[in-house]
Design an enzyme around this catalytic site. Structure first.
Site, mmCIF file in Angstrom:
data_model
loop_
_atom_site.group_PDB
_atom_site.id
_atom_site.type_symbol
_atom_site.label_atom_id
_atom_site.label_comp_id
_atom_site.label_asym_id
_atom_site.label_seq_id
_atom_site.Cartn_x
_atom_site.Cartn_y
_atom_site.Cartn_z
ATOM 1 N N ASP A 18 0.833 -1.205 0.000
ATOM 2 C CA ASP A 18 0.000 0.000 0.000
ATOM 3 C C ASP A 18 0.863 1.250 0.000
ATOM 4 O O ASP A 18 0.524 2.254 -0.644
ATOM 5 C CB ASP A 18 -0.894 0.047 1.239
ATOM 6 C CG ASP A 18 -1.879 -1.097 1.274
ATOM 7 O OD1 ASP A 18 -1.899 -1.888 0.322
ATOM 8 O OD2 ASP A 18 -2.628 -1.192 2.255
ATOM 9 N N LEU A 60 8.087 1.651 14.566
ATOM 10 C CA LEU A 60 7.000 2.150 15.420
ATOM 11 C C LEU A 60 7.214 1.831 16.898
ATOM 12 O O LEU A 60 6.590 2.440 17.761
ATOM 13 C CB LEU A 60 5.659 1.540 14.985
ATOM 14 C CG LEU A 60 4.982 2.109 13.746
ATOM 15 C CD1 LEU A 60 3.614 1.479 13.573
ATOM 16 C CD2 LEU A 60 4.856 3.614 13.828
ATOM 17 N N SER A 130 -8.118 -2.611 10.442
ATOM 18 C CA SER A 130 -8.188 -3.893 9.733
ATOM 19 C C SER A 130 -9.485 -4.636 10.017
ATOM 20 O O SER A 130 -10.034 -4.579 11.126
ATOM 21 C CB SER A 130 -7.016 -4.751 10.202
ATOM 22 O OG SER A 130 -7.209 -6.099 9.849
ATOM 23 N N GLU A 132 -9.604 -7.565 10.618
ATOM 24 C CA GLU A 132 -9.286 -8.534 11.675
ATOM 25 C C GLU A 132 -9.789 -8.087 13.043
ATOM 26 O O GLU A 132 -9.866 -8.888 13.959
ATOM 27 C CB GLU A 132 -7.779 -8.779 11.740
ATOM 28 C CG GLU A 132 -7.260 -9.672 10.639
ATOM 29 C CD GLU A 132 -7.603 -11.149 10.837
ATOM 30 O OE1 GLU A 132 -7.558 -11.627 11.977
ATOM 31 O OE2 GLU A 132 -7.920 -11.811 9.838
ATOM 32 N N TYR A 154 -2.987 -10.098 16.063
ATOM 33 C CA TYR A 154 -3.022 -9.019 15.077
ATOM 34 C C TYR A 154 -4.317 -8.211 15.205
ATOM 35 O O TYR A 154 -4.304 -6.977 15.284
ATOM 36 C CB TYR A 154 -2.913 -9.635 13.667
ATOM 37 C CG TYR A 154 -2.914 -8.638 12.530
ATOM 38 C CD1 TYR A 154 -1.725 -8.288 11.906
ATOM 39 C CD2 TYR A 154 -4.100 -8.067 12.054
ATOM 40 C CE1 TYR A 154 -1.715 -7.381 10.847
ATOM 41 C CE2 TYR A 154 -4.095 -7.166 11.012
ATOM 42 C CZ TYR A 154 -2.905 -6.828 10.411
ATOM 43 O OH TYR A 154 -2.898 -5.928 9.371
ATOM 44 N N HIS A 183 -6.731 -6.721 0.580
ATOM 45 C CA HIS A 183 -6.576 -6.033 -0.703
ATOM 46 C C HIS A 183 -5.246 -6.440 -1.290
ATOM 47 O O HIS A 183 -4.246 -6.527 -0.606
ATOM 48 C CB HIS A 183 -6.719 -4.521 -0.551
ATOM 49 C CG HIS A 183 -5.925 -3.942 0.569
ATOM 50 N ND1 HIS A 183 -6.253 -4.148 1.892
ATOM 51 C CD2 HIS A 183 -4.804 -3.188 0.567
ATOM 52 C CE1 HIS A 183 -5.377 -3.533 2.654
ATOM 53 N NE2 HIS A 183 -4.476 -2.950 1.883
HETATM 54 P P1 GDP Z 1 -5.263 -12.774 5.855
HETATM 55 O O1 GDP Z 1 -6.743 -12.795 5.713
HETATM 56 O O2 GDP Z 1 -4.740 -11.411 6.130
HETATM 57 O O3 GDP Z 1 -4.733 -13.783 6.823
HETATM 58 O O4 GDP Z 1 -4.690 -13.103 4.384
HETATM 59 P P2 GDP Z 1 -4.104 -14.428 3.712
HETATM 60 O O5 GDP Z 1 -4.051 -14.159 2.253
HETATM 61 O O6 GDP Z 1 -2.807 -14.827 4.354
HETATM 62 O O7 GDP Z 1 -5.163 -15.566 4.040
HETATM 63 C C1 GDP Z 1 -6.468 -15.539 3.520
HETATM 64 C C2 GDP Z 1 -7.165 -16.875 3.773
HETATM 65 O O8 GDP Z 1 -6.576 -17.871 2.956
HETATM 66 C C3 GDP Z 1 -7.048 -17.387 5.219
HETATM 67 O O9 GDP Z 1 -8.326 -17.842 5.623
HETATM 68 C C4 GDP Z 1 -6.106 -18.579 5.107
HETATM 69 O O10 GDP Z 1 -6.367 -19.620 6.075
HETATM 70 C C5 GDP Z 1 -6.429 -19.068 3.701
HETATM 71 N N1 GDP Z 1 -5.350 -19.884 3.102
HETATM 72 C C6 GDP Z 1 -5.501 -21.128 2.563
HETATM 73 N N2 GDP Z 1 -4.327 -21.591 2.109
HETATM 74 C C7 GDP Z 1 -3.403 -20.630 2.385
HETATM 75 C C8 GDP Z 1 -1.997 -20.543 2.138
HETATM 76 O O11 GDP Z 1 -1.369 -21.452 1.594
HETATM 77 N N3 GDP Z 1 -1.375 -19.364 2.508
HETATM 78 C C9 GDP Z 1 -2.067 -18.335 3.123
HETATM 79 N N4 GDP Z 1 -1.405 -17.204 3.443
HETATM 80 N N5 GDP Z 1 -3.397 -18.414 3.359
HETATM 81 C C10 GDP Z 1 -4.052 -19.541 3.007
#
Ligand code: GDP
Length: 329
Positions: A18, A60, A130, A132, A154, A183
């Site tokens: 970003d 930070l 976020s 989250e 987080y 995003h």
């Molecule tokens: P987040 O929402 O900020 O945690 O973004 P991510 O892109 O890391 O994850 C998005 C979703 O994808 C979460 O629900 C993960 O459990 C799911 N996911 C499934 N397989 C994977 C993987 O191999 N890598 C990551 N990073 N996420 C995964």
């Protein structure tokens, strides 16, 4: 004609996905841009891309450095995008996450408050909040007033910084939050599932890789396009009235759908056998239904340009191009 005073915009986390889009957008509007990067390499990279940007290295967690940076740059606008971005990894460093993502922004609010007391400058601030913070949300889609139930370090840390934005706003400071849902863009690292998929799919399409291994592909996310979200941040901070704004598409898609769309874009039809599910990649706690209602933001004029299908297409095509490009040197 009266001279127009330029904004002095400070971006923390300026070398991230970003941050780089935001720096470009601020330069395009004619701002003086100051950047805080976490690493010397990041600051160097930014300086070489944008020689007019004043880039420094900072953290930070370092209270003295944050106060010194605010005092020396005397910004009229601060966009706080800094901090660890991986939700999953926040379990590895929960206390550091609380310090950087939770307390870090307060070091900025405090420094800005004191700057305004001393100089009369009325700086504005945009805190990157976020989705989250909602965690196991009781309400789908979430709005600005949905109760928060974070389920990760987080999310809890971001929630504290979110509350403190409200505290400083009530004290009279112009602090807004952008409650950002996932995003993505070709600048996203592969630690995030969207980029992990588009890179792997591009490699598979080019015969450079056989399979992709993923965790829970039945998780749903609200995925938008990072440059659209940066436009939202600029719109929010420019409002006369500060506030909290959900930045989301309002559409929910599963990782499985993202995967199918990516393979289709790359022209790979027999892809099911290419996907391996590894339960080891499932998260112990994972919000499964994060989707935001961007009605408030739309009501003030935000119009995202890129939808889900187009987002996947942009990322897959960029990765195909990246992999086909001759190696420099
Ligand atoms: P987040 O929402 O900020 O945690 O973004 P991510 O892109 O890391 O994850 C998005 C979703 O994808 C979460 O629900 C993960 O459990 C799911 N996911 C499934 N397989 C994977 C993987 O191999 N890598 C990551 N990073 N996420 C995964």
């Amino acid at each position: 004609m009266m001279p127009v005073s330029r904004e002095r915009s400070l971006v923390t986390g300026a070398n991230g996905q970003d941050g780089t889009y935001l720096v470009e957008a601020l330069l395009a509007t004619g701002d003086d841009v100051y950047a805080m990067c976490h690493s010397a390499d990041g600051a160097e990279r930014l300086r070489s891309l944008h020689p007019t940007v004043t880039a420094t290295v900072g953290d930070l967690a370092d209270e003295g450095a944050i106060h010194a940076l605010i005092d020396s740059t005397q910004p009229t606008r601060v966009f706080n995008l800094a901090g660890n971005t991986s939700v999953a990894r926040s379990w590895e460093y929960p206390a550091a996450t609380a310090d950087v993502l939770g307390v870090g922004p307060i070091r900025i609010y405090d420094a800005l408050w004191k700057l305004s007391q001393r100089t009369g400058i009325k700086p504005r601030m945009l805190q990157a909040s976020s989705a989250e913070i909602f965690g196991n949300a009781a309400q789908v889609p979430q709005t600005e007033s949905t109760p928060r139930r974070p389920v990760t370090p987080y999310g809890a840390a971001k929630g504290f910084a979110h509350d403190m934005a409200g505290v400083y706003r009530a004290r009279g400071m112009h602090v807004s939050t952008a409650i950002l849902y996932n995003h993505e863009s070709p600048r996203r690292p592969e630690t995030f599932v969207a980029r992990k998929i588009t890179m792997a799919v591009a490699r598979i399409a080019l015969g450079m890789q056989e399979t992709i291994t993923l965790g829970n592909i039945d998780a749903f996310r609200d995925w938008g396009y990072a440059p659209d979200y940066v436009q939202a941040m600029m719109l929010i901070i420019s409002r006369e009235e500060p506030g909290d704004f959900i930045v989301a598409t309002g559409e929910s898609h599963s990782v499985r759908e993202f995967l199918a769309e990516a393979f289709e874009c790359a022209g790979v039809t027999d892809w099911h056998s290419r996907v391996i599910i590894d339960p080891g990649l499932y998260r112990p706690v994972d919000p499964l239904q994060l989707v935001g209602d961007p009605a408030l933001l739309r009501s003030i004029g935000w119009q995202p340009q890129v939808g889900f299908t187009e987002l996947v297409r942009i990322m897959v095509l960029a990765d195909l191009e990246l992999l086909r490009a001759p190696v420099a040197g």
